[in-house]
Design a protein around this motif. Structure first.
Motif, PDB file in Angstrom:
ATOM      1  N   UNK A   1       1.336  -1.304   0.217  1.00 50.51           N
ATOM      2  CA  UNK A   1       0.344   0.324   0.169  1.00 50.51           C
ATOM      3  C   UNK A   1       0.845   1.364   0.146  1.00 50.51           C
ATOM      4  N   UNK A   2       0.132   2.519   0.870  1.00 48.65           N
ATOM      5  CA  UNK A   2       0.566   3.288   0.152  1.00 48.65           C
ATOM      6  C   UNK A   2       2.665   3.424   0.983  1.00 48.65           C
ATOM      7  N   UNK A   3       2.060   2.767   2.499  1.00 43.93           N
ATOM      8  CA  UNK A   3       3.067   2.037   3.208  1.00 43.93           C
ATOM      9  C   UNK A   3       4.996   1.845   2.692  1.00 43.93           C
ATOM     10  N   UNK A   4       4.413   1.038   0.880  1.00 43.31           N
ATOM     11  CA  UNK A   4       5.741   1.150   0.383  1.00 43.31           C
ATOM     12  C   UNK A   4       6.630   2.024   0.286  1.00 43.31           C
ATOM     13  N   UNK A   5       5.634   3.357   0.399  1.00 45.73           N
ATOM     14  CA  UNK A   5       6.388   4.172  -0.358  1.00 45.73           C
ATOM     15  C   UNK A   5       7.294   5.312   0.731  1.00 45.73           C
ATOM     16  N   UNK A   6       6.570   4.679   2.373  1.00 46.83           N
ATOM     17  CA  UNK A   6       7.703   4.926   3.400  1.00 46.83           C
ATOM     18  C   UNK A   6       8.666   3.925   4.034  1.00 46.83           C
ATOM     19  N   UNK A   7       8.780   2.527   3.708  1.00 45.47           N
ATOM     20  CA  UNK A   7       9.876   1.345   3.755  1.00 45.47           C
ATOM     21  C   UNK A   7      11.244   2.338   2.495  1.00 45.47           C
ATOM     22  N   UNK A   8      10.914   3.042   1.590  1.00 46.29           N
ATOM     23  CA  UNK A   8      11.547   3.192   0.418  1.00 46.29           C
ATOM     24  C   UNK A   8      12.453   4.307   1.208  1.00 46.29           C
ATOM     25  N   UNK A   9      11.292   5.927   2.036  1.00 46.57           N
ATOM     26  CA  UNK A   9      12.202   6.624   2.863  1.00 46.57           C
ATOM     27  C   UNK A   9      12.895   5.935   3.817  1.00 46.57           C
ATOM     28  N   UNK A  10      12.797   5.616   4.259  1.00 47.05           N
ATOM     29  CA  UNK A  10      13.244   4.588   5.341  1.00 47.05           C
ATOM     30  C   UNK A  10      14.533   4.003   4.964  1.00 47.05           C
ATOM     31  N   UNK A  11      14.735   3.540   3.546  1.00 42.98           N
ATOM     32  CA  UNK A  11      16.001   2.704   3.094  1.00 42.98           C
ATOM     33  C   UNK A  11      16.740   3.729   2.997  1.00 42.98           C
ATOM     34  N   UNK A  12      16.321   5.061   2.457  1.00 44.49           N
ATOM     35  CA  UNK A  12      17.406   6.014   2.629  1.00 44.49           C
ATOM     36  C   UNK A  12      17.964   7.006   3.772  1.00 44.49           C
TER      37      UNK A  12
END
Ligand code: DQA
Length: 138
Positions: free
Chosen positions: A125-136
């Motif tokens: 869901x929209x959490x995909x973006x949050x997980x990507x941000x986390x990885x940076x």
């Protein structure tokens, strides 16, 4: 740290579009919340329905930003031009999808972007973006 979320076609309709797949939150609401939760990151957002404008934006930010979170939407599965832009730039790109593209039609199983992405996150869901941000985050 400068990170940008770039969204492709039809993602301006989040909250109204196929809500059974993409949810009922608008991206603007989600993004404002994400910014509030990540105040130490200069997080920006760009959306266009136009393929060439996605390429222009990737070229514009792709040599100076620390990270790009890219949901090229339908162009993921079709665009050699966007794939070439991702290959050309030096900023790492994380490909994201809201839905699990691998559990959908077979044409969504192909990504022209993935070979040159740092990683791919799909299906949260929209959490995909949050997980990507986390990885940076260091
Ligand atoms: C999408 C998946 C794509 O296949 C589709 O064309 C989209 C959205 C997603 O975020 O799940 O528009 O990228």
């Amino acid at each position: 740290m400068k990170v940008i979320i770039i969204n492709g076609p039809n993602l301006n309709l989040l909250g109204k579009r196929e809500t059974n797949i993409y949810g009922d939150l608008s991206f603007q609401e989600f993004f404002e919340n994400l910014q509030l939760k990540n105040k130490s990151i200069a997080l920006s957002y760009y959306q266009t329905n136009i393929e060439g404008e996605l390429i222009d934006k990737l070229q514009e930010v792709g040599y100076s930003y620390d990270g790009i979170i890219l949901n090229a939407a339908a162009y993921t599965h079709t665009s050699v031009g966007i794939a070439d832009a991702v290959a050309a730039i030096t900023t790492p790109v994380i490909e994201v999808h809201i839905s699990n593209t691998y559990s959908r039609e077979s044409f969504r199983h192909v990504s022209y972007i993935a070979p040159n992405a740092r990683g791919v996150i799909a299906g949260f869901g929209l959490q995909s973006y949050e997980l990507a941000l986390q990885s940076f985050k260091k």
